[in-house]
Scaffold this motif. Structure first.
Motif, PDB file in Angstrom:
ATOM      1  N   ALA A 162      -6.269 -26.548 -34.852  1.00 21.59           N
ATOM      2  CA  ALA A 162      -5.648 -25.702 -33.828  1.00 21.59           C
ATOM      3  C   ALA A 162      -5.627 -26.515 -32.542  1.00 21.59           C
ATOM      4  CB  ALA A 162      -6.424 -24.402 -33.645  1.00 21.59           C
ATOM      5  N   THR A 163      -4.445 -26.994 -32.161  1.00 16.67           N
ATOM      6  CA  THR A 163      -4.351 -28.005 -31.100  1.00 16.67           C
ATOM      7  C   THR A 163      -4.733 -27.469 -29.723  1.00 16.67           C
ATOM      8  OG1 THR A 163      -1.977 -27.526 -31.032  1.00 16.67           O
ATOM      9  CG2 THR A 163      -2.672 -29.496 -32.241  1.00 16.67           C
TER      10      THR A 163
ATOM     11  N   ASN B  65      -3.183 -22.072 -31.949  1.00 18.58           N
ATOM     12  CA  ASN B  65      -4.362 -21.259 -31.630  1.00 18.58           C
ATOM     13  C   ASN B  65      -5.121 -20.815 -32.865  1.00 18.58           C
ATOM     14  OD1 ASN B  65      -1.976 -20.204 -29.496  1.00 18.58           O
ATOM     15  ND2 ASN B  65      -3.888 -20.954 -28.615  1.00 18.58           N
ATOM     16  N   CYS B  66      -6.405 -20.633 -32.647  1.00 22.85           N
ATOM     17  CA  CYS B  66      -7.271 -20.117 -33.700  1.00 22.85           C
ATOM     18  C   CYS B  66      -8.242 -19.136 -33.085  1.00 22.85           C
ATOM     19  CB  CYS B  66      -8.029 -21.262 -34.361  1.00 22.85           C
ATOM     20  SG  CYS B  66      -9.283 -20.712 -35.525  1.00 22.85           S
ATOM     21  N   GLU B  67      -8.052 -17.868 -33.409  1.00 24.48           N
ATOM     22  CA  GLU B  67      -9.027 -16.879 -32.951  1.00 24.48           C
ATOM     23  C   GLU B  67     -10.165 -16.900 -33.948  1.00 24.48           C
ATOM     24  OE1 GLU B  67      -7.218 -13.067 -32.526  1.00 24.48           O
ATOM     25  OE2 GLU B  67      -5.567 -13.887 -31.329  1.00 24.48           O
ATOM     26  N   GLY B  68     -11.368 -16.854 -33.456  1.00 24.92           N
ATOM     27  CA  GLY B  68     -12.508 -16.831 -34.358  1.00 24.92           C
ATOM     28  C   GLY B  68     -12.875 -18.206 -34.874  1.00 24.92           C
ATOM     29  N   GLU B  69     -13.543 -18.194 -36.012  1.00 26.47           N
ATOM     30  CA  GLU B  69     -14.087 -19.429 -36.562  1.00 26.47           C
ATOM     31  C   GLU B  69     -13.012 -20.232 -37.298  1.00 26.47           C
ATOM     32  OE1 GLU B  69     -17.080 -20.772 -36.253  1.00 26.47           O
ATOM     33  OE2 GLU B  69     -17.490 -19.139 -34.850  1.00 26.47           O
ATOM     34  N   PRO B  70     -12.898 -21.517 -36.975  1.00 21.91           N
ATOM     35  CA  PRO B  70     -11.890 -22.341 -37.650  1.00 21.91           C
ATOM     36  C   PRO B  70     -12.114 -22.418 -39.164  1.00 21.91           C
ATOM     37  CG  PRO B  70     -13.340 -23.698 -36.290  1.00 21.91           C
ATOM     38  CD  PRO B  70     -13.638 -22.276 -35.953  1.00 21.91           C
TER      39      PRO B  70
ATOM     40  N   LYS C  79      -9.849 -26.542 -32.018  1.00 21.06           N
ATOM     41  CA  LYS C  79     -10.747 -26.200 -33.115  1.00 21.06           C
ATOM     42  C   LYS C  79     -10.197 -26.835 -34.382  1.00 21.06           C
ATOM     43  CE  LYS C  79     -11.964 -21.587 -31.368  1.00 21.06           C
ATOM     44  NZ  LYS C  79     -11.876 -20.145 -31.681  1.00 21.06           N
ATOM     45  N   PHE C  80     -11.101 -27.179 -35.271  1.00 20.69           N
ATOM     46  CA  PHE C  80     -10.637 -27.747 -36.528  1.00 20.69           C
ATOM     47  C   PHE C  80     -11.669 -27.504 -37.616  1.00 20.69           C
ATOM     48  CE2 PHE C  80     -13.456 -31.352 -37.074  1.00 20.69           C
ATOM     49  CZ  PHE C  80     -13.953 -31.543 -35.803  1.00 20.69           C
ATOM     50  N   ALA C  81     -11.232 -27.699 -38.857  1.00 20.60           N
ATOM     51  CA  ALA C  81     -12.145 -27.576 -39.998  1.00 20.60           C
ATOM     52  C   ALA C  81     -11.578 -28.407 -41.139  1.00 20.60           C
ATOM     53  CB  ALA C  81     -12.275 -26.113 -40.428  1.00 20.60           C
ATOM     54  N   ILE C  82     -12.454 -28.821 -42.014  1.00 21.87           N
ATOM     55  CA  ILE C  82     -12.008 -29.515 -43.225  1.00 21.87           C
ATOM     56  C   ILE C  82     -12.722 -28.877 -44.406  1.00 21.87           C
ATOM     57  CG2 ILE C  82     -13.672 -31.377 -42.744  1.00 21.87           C
ATOM     58  CD1 ILE C  82     -11.784 -33.240 -44.337  1.00 21.87           C
TER      59      ILE C  82
END
Ligand code: CA
Ligand code: CA
Length: 148
Positions: free
Chosen positions: A68-69, A36-41, A73-76
């Motif tokens: 965050a599976t 999980n990811c609360e907020g912005e990744p 959500k994801f980010a690089i």
């Protein structure tokens, strides 16, 4: 727990992709996966980057792929040495590639493809040195609650 989504083979593939990418460049790539990811990744990725001490590379060329599976959500993100060299278009291309696969649940395929592309890009700017060390472990960082 998100680790269960990745078989031993999946994890080995991802680690192998990082290893191969890092044989082309002095840049260092890490993957962090949690449910999980609360907020912005992007914010979470920056926090993880710091937690994993990824700013410690000599050339400031660490790259983190954050996923965050459950929340999809994801980010690089890359350290400042990389930001000086690559443009937003590169990160956008990577995001598109990741999104294309993650949206279909192809986490391992998306990650390995993105890792290879990061390696290809980094080698243009950060040549592999004959005395290269593995500054940041290639192991996947798993976060979040564990039942184990
Ligand atoms: Ca290295
Ligand atoms: Ca490494």
């Amino acid at each position: 727990m998100s680790k269960e989504l990745f078989s031993v083979e999946d994890q080995a593939q991802i680690i192998e992709a990082i290893k191969l990418a890092e044989m082309q460049t002095s840049g260092e790539i890490r993957v962090h996966i949690e449910p999980n990811c609360e907020g912005e990744p992007m914010d979470r990725a920056l926090a993880v980057f710091a937690e994993l001490n990824m700013h410690t590379t000599a050339q400031k060329n660490g790259v983190l792929i954050y996923l965050a599976t459950s929340d999809k959500k994801f980010a690089i993100i890359g350290d400042k040495g990389i930001h000086e060299k690559v443009h937003d278009s590169f990160w956008n291309e990577e995001k598109e590639l990741l999104n294309e696969h993650f949206s279909k649940g192809e986490f391992t395929l998306g990650l390995t493809k993105a890792i290879y592309k990061v390696g290809e890009k980094l080698k243009l700017h950060f040549l592999y040195q004959s005395d290269d060390t593995d500054e940041l472990t290639n192991d996947i960082s798993f976060g979040g609650k564990s039942d184990a």
